[in-house]
Scaffold this active site. Structure first.
Site, PDB file in Angstrom:
ATOM      1  N   CYS A  76       0.877  -1.133   0.088  1.00 28.40           N
ATOM      2  CA  CYS A  76       0.013   0.191   0.017  1.00 28.40           C
ATOM      3  C   CYS A  76       0.761   1.162   0.038  1.00 28.40           C
ATOM      4  O   CYS A  76       1.604   1.596   0.996  1.00 28.40           O
ATOM      5  CB  CYS A  76      -1.045  -0.016   1.250  1.00 28.40           C
ATOM      6  SG  CYS A  76      -1.871   1.558   1.669  1.00 28.40           S
ATOM      7  N   CYS A 126       0.222   3.902   2.782  1.00 24.77           N
ATOM      8  CA  CYS A 126       0.441   3.349   4.050  1.00 24.77           C
ATOM      9  C   CYS A 126       2.005   3.504   4.240  1.00 24.77           C
ATOM     10  O   CYS A 126       2.404   3.644   5.365  1.00 24.77           O
ATOM     11  CB  CYS A 126       0.196   1.745   4.272  1.00 24.77           C
ATOM     12  SG  CYS A 126      -1.735   1.340   4.008  1.00 24.77           S
TER      13      CYS A 126
END
Length: 306
Positions: A223, A226
């Protein structure tokens, strides 16, 4: 509001956010422009990266050449140069559960030369991470290694733990490389690593009745947002250690973590859950640094004006 005994099945509705997020059902890899490797590596076999032949240890000293206008590269004794599949597999095996960062490069790639000094610098500061360099056009053996690992463009970075590839990127810049190393290699910081629903419940139970706010960072392994926000989480965990407990969980680590995300109605990541005294006070969905800090202060009772 949900309490510690029922919050897993009744999460509050997520607050809207303008920050970038990743849909849970389709975590992407973030690829940028890179140089094709397959079309060039065979004609570059004669161009070998200069190395110190007198070096007798397993860590071969490679001469890193910085691009014009960049800083002078540091000595790179901690970057191990790999010459074959056998050496590669042995290096991953020797690392055990440590993070291994591998740069696949080629002598014709200017971008490989530009990023390499930054990897060298990281190798000097991240002692709990192993760094490997594979010059794909060095020989038939390194070509075979790149083909096995499905490397088609350089520079290409792969991240391994316990001999398993956990992430890969192409043509990334210094900031993203550092973010990836922090995100996938962090195991000793003040951020509590959670690996199951039981870990979450124990964390909440341990801090129930206390005055500390729990900030739970929920994300995925692959991600981009993230990874982008995690250095901020690390920094805040040090600056706010007296008032706040920071923790994180990757939903795709195992079935228990994924079920936790589903139970919490997490559909985008990163999602930050704010928990105090066994009660979920709210959540923030996004990767905006300023917005995250503002939300943490708000749930700590600090008045925030925008």
């Amino acid at each position: 509001m949900a309490t510690v005994t029922n919050f897993l099945s009744k999460p509050p509705s997520p607050s809207p956010s303008l920050s970038s997020t990743t849909k849970l059902i389709s975590p992407p890899l973030c690829f940028h422009d890179s140089v094709p490797f397959v079309t060039k590596h065979k004609r570059s076999l004669g161009r070998k990266l200069v190395h110190n032949k007198s070096h007798t240890s397993s860590y071969v000293t490679v001469k890193a050449t910085a691009a014009p206008g960049t800083q002078k590269p540091a000595a790179d004794e901690r970057v191990k140069k790999i010459h074959s599949i056998e050496e590669f597999d042995e290096a991953l095996k020797a690392a055990k559960n440590k993070l291994v960062v591998v740069e696949y490069a080629a002598s014709h790639s200017a971008n490989s030369r530009k990023i390499y000094p930054f990897m060298v610098e990281l190798s000097r500061t991240c002692n709990d991470v192993d760094f490997l360099l594979v010059m794909g056009d060095e020989s038939e053996k390194t070509i075979a290694l790149c083909e096995r690992e499905k490397v088609e463009k350089v520079p290409h970075f792969s991240f391994y733990k316990s001999m398993e590839k956990i992430h890969e990127e192409e043509a990334i810049g210094p900031d993203q490389l550092m973010g990836d190393v922090l995100y996938y290699g962090d195991s000793h910081s003040g951020v509590v690593q959670l690996h199951s629903r039981e870990d979450v419940e124990k964390l909440i139970k341990d801090h129930k009745g206390g005055r500390k706010l729990i900030v739970l960072d929920v994300g995925l392994k692959h991600c981009g947002p993230c990874v982008k926000v995690y250095p901020t989480v690390l920094k805040l965990s040090k600056q706010m250690s007296e008032s706040t407990v920071f923790a994180r969980m990757n939903g795709d680590e195992n079935d228990s973590c994924m079920q936790f995300l589903k139970d919490m109605d997490v559909v985008e990541v990163p999602t930050f859950l704010f928990i105090m005294d066994g009660v979920i006070r709210g959540r923030y969905v996004g990767s905006g640094k300023g917005e995250l800090i503002g939300e943490i202060l708000r749930y700590q009772g600090v008045r925030v004006t925008y």
